[in-house]
Write a protein that holds these residues in place. Structure first.
Motif, PDB file in Angstrom:
ATOM      1  N   HIS A 156      74.361 -29.455 -54.811  1.00 63.55           N
ATOM      2  CA  HIS A 156      74.729 -30.478 -55.796  1.00 63.55           C
ATOM      3  C   HIS A 156      74.007 -30.338 -57.127  1.00 63.55           C
ATOM      4  O   HIS A 156      74.569 -30.647 -58.185  1.00 63.55           O
ATOM      5  N   TRP A 160      75.580 -30.203 -60.851  1.00 62.01           N
ATOM      6  CA  TRP A 160      75.110 -31.120 -61.895  1.00 62.01           C
ATOM      7  C   TRP A 160      74.655 -30.347 -63.133  1.00 62.01           C
ATOM      8  O   TRP A 160      75.026 -30.683 -64.259  1.00 62.01           O
ATOM      9  N   VAL A 164      78.537 -30.835 -64.542  1.00 63.67           N
ATOM     10  CA  VAL A 164      78.572 -32.260 -64.882  1.00 63.67           C
ATOM     11  C   VAL A 164      77.736 -32.585 -66.113  1.00 63.67           C
ATOM     12  O   VAL A 164      78.159 -33.376 -66.968  1.00 63.67           O
ATOM     13  N   LYS A 175      78.778 -40.006 -63.722  1.00 63.60           N
ATOM     14  CA  LYS A 175      78.257 -38.651 -63.559  1.00 63.60           C
ATOM     15  C   LYS A 175      77.925 -38.367 -62.091  1.00 63.60           C
ATOM     16  O   LYS A 175      78.190 -37.275 -61.587  1.00 63.60           O
ATOM     17  N   SER A 179      79.667 -35.608 -59.846  1.00 59.24           N
ATOM     18  CA  SER A 179      78.833 -34.588 -59.219  1.00 59.24           C
ATOM     19  C   SER A 179      79.145 -34.472 -57.735  1.00 59.24           C
ATOM     20  O   SER A 179      79.306 -33.367 -57.199  1.00 59.24           O
ATOM     21  N   THR A 183      81.092 -31.317 -55.992  1.00 53.77           N
ATOM     22  CA  THR A 183      80.325 -30.610 -54.964  1.00 53.77           C
ATOM     23  C   THR A 183      81.112 -30.544 -53.660  1.00 53.77           C
ATOM     24  O   THR A 183      81.149 -29.499 -53.002  1.00 53.77           O
TER      25      THR A 183
END
Length: 204
Positions: A156, A160, A164, A175, A179, A183
């Motif tokens: 993740h 990010w 993201v 966000k 994310s 993911t």
């Protein structure tokens, strides 16, 4: 690897209530110290330094072994529910304070550990497990997300960092949702395209 190496010791610790409590205190103190150094003192450490060592996560390992070896999981839900609720409220309060004062502090911290412990104890309770029977959508959703949770944990931050964080989105909650969504999509694609014999090595 750390978990496998320390398993004999962890089994002994988890056999006693005092040992379980000590592991919770130890991990909470560890992450509390890290939060103090990184957020309030402004120090920086590589992820492997502050979140890699076993002391950071020992409470979850010990609690997991305890629950897995305990035949009776019909314990009272009052304590776990109290931990879950208080952990959530404290996380909201602490995050607001840290963001207002230091402009950071949404990551792992003691209040998040309290919340997570409460959630684990609630979800693994025998009464809750029976309530969320195998035919319900909620149960299937929990199993589905749990099946890929380790892969989500491993990847993740890459989603990010490289995707993201580059989007023109100011809302932190949005966000977080993006994310998680991206993911899950990434993990799903990998599971469908990578040979099954390699899934074990990728944590999926």
């Amino acid at each position: 690897i750390q978990c496998y190496i320390t398993l004999p010791v962890v089994k002994r610790i988890s056999a006693h209530t005092g040992g379980v409590i000590l592991s919770v205190v130890f991990s909470t103190a560890w992450i509390g110290s890290i939060t103090c150094l990184t957020v309030t003192k402004g120090m920086t450490f590589p992820l492997i330094v502050y979140a890699g060592p076993l002391p950071c996560w020992i409470m979850f390992f010990v609690v997991g072994v305890k629950i897995g070896s305990d035949k009776n999981r019909s314990y009272s839900l009052f304590g776990p529910s109290l931990l879950l609720l208080s952990g959530y409220l404290l996380s909201v309060i602490s995050s607001h304070y840290l963001y207002t004062t230091y402009h950071t502090g949404a990551g792992i911290k003691p209040t998040a550990f309290i919340y997570a412990l409460g959630a684990i104890l609630v979800l693994f309770n025998e009464k809750v497990e029976k309530k969320l029977n195998s035919d319900s959508r909620i149960y299937k959703s929990i199993v589905w997300i749990g099946d890929m949770s380790f892969a989500i944990y491993l990847s993740h931050m890459y989603v990010w960092t490289f995707l993201v964080s580059k989007l023109h989105v100011d809302n932190w909650c949005l966000k977080a949702v993006l994310s998680l969504t991206f993911t899950i999509l990434l993990v799903t694609i990998i599971k469908k395209t990578v040979p099954t014999k390699l899934h074990h090595y990728l944590g999926i």
